[in-house]
Design a protein around this motif. Structure first.
Motif: not given
Length: 111
Positions: A9-15, A30-32, A89-97, A101-106
């Protein structure tokens, strides 16, 4: 046992999951998203709605993501409840696969 939102879910946050939840147990960071384990009624309708396969029953969370069980519990009292779907999130498509990415958790709540 509650359901747990994990690393995908990190940097995606699809709802998509939020829109089917009957009890509003999702919290927004903020990002999940996470699930409040005290509010979750274990219905599981959210699992199949998640386009990145980030939601698991607590007893089935993959070993590599076990820290997300505590993470969901920890932030559930600090992050705001999200009750309606919104754009990912705007980053969702780039980060969904993307993996690892745990280190990018906010840890901050959604604004």
């Amino acid at each position: 046992m509650a359901f747990i939102v994990c690393e995908p879910c990190i940097k995606c946050k699809y709802t998509d999951c939020v829109s089917v939840c009957p009890v509003a147990c999702f919290k927004e960071g903020a990002n999940m998203l996470i699930i409040d384990p005290d509010e979750c009624i274990d219905c599981g309708v959210c699992v199949d709605e998640c386009p990145v396969t980030a939601i698991f029953p607590e007893e089935e969370v993959p070993e590599k993501w076990h820290d997300f069980i505590a993470l969901n519990a920890k932030y559930s009292s600090d992050w705001p409840t999200i009750e309606a779907a919104k754009d990912p999130m705007d980053t969702a498509e780039d980060f969904k696969s993307v993996e690892n990415k745990r280190d990018q958790f906010i840890a901050a709540p959604a604004e």
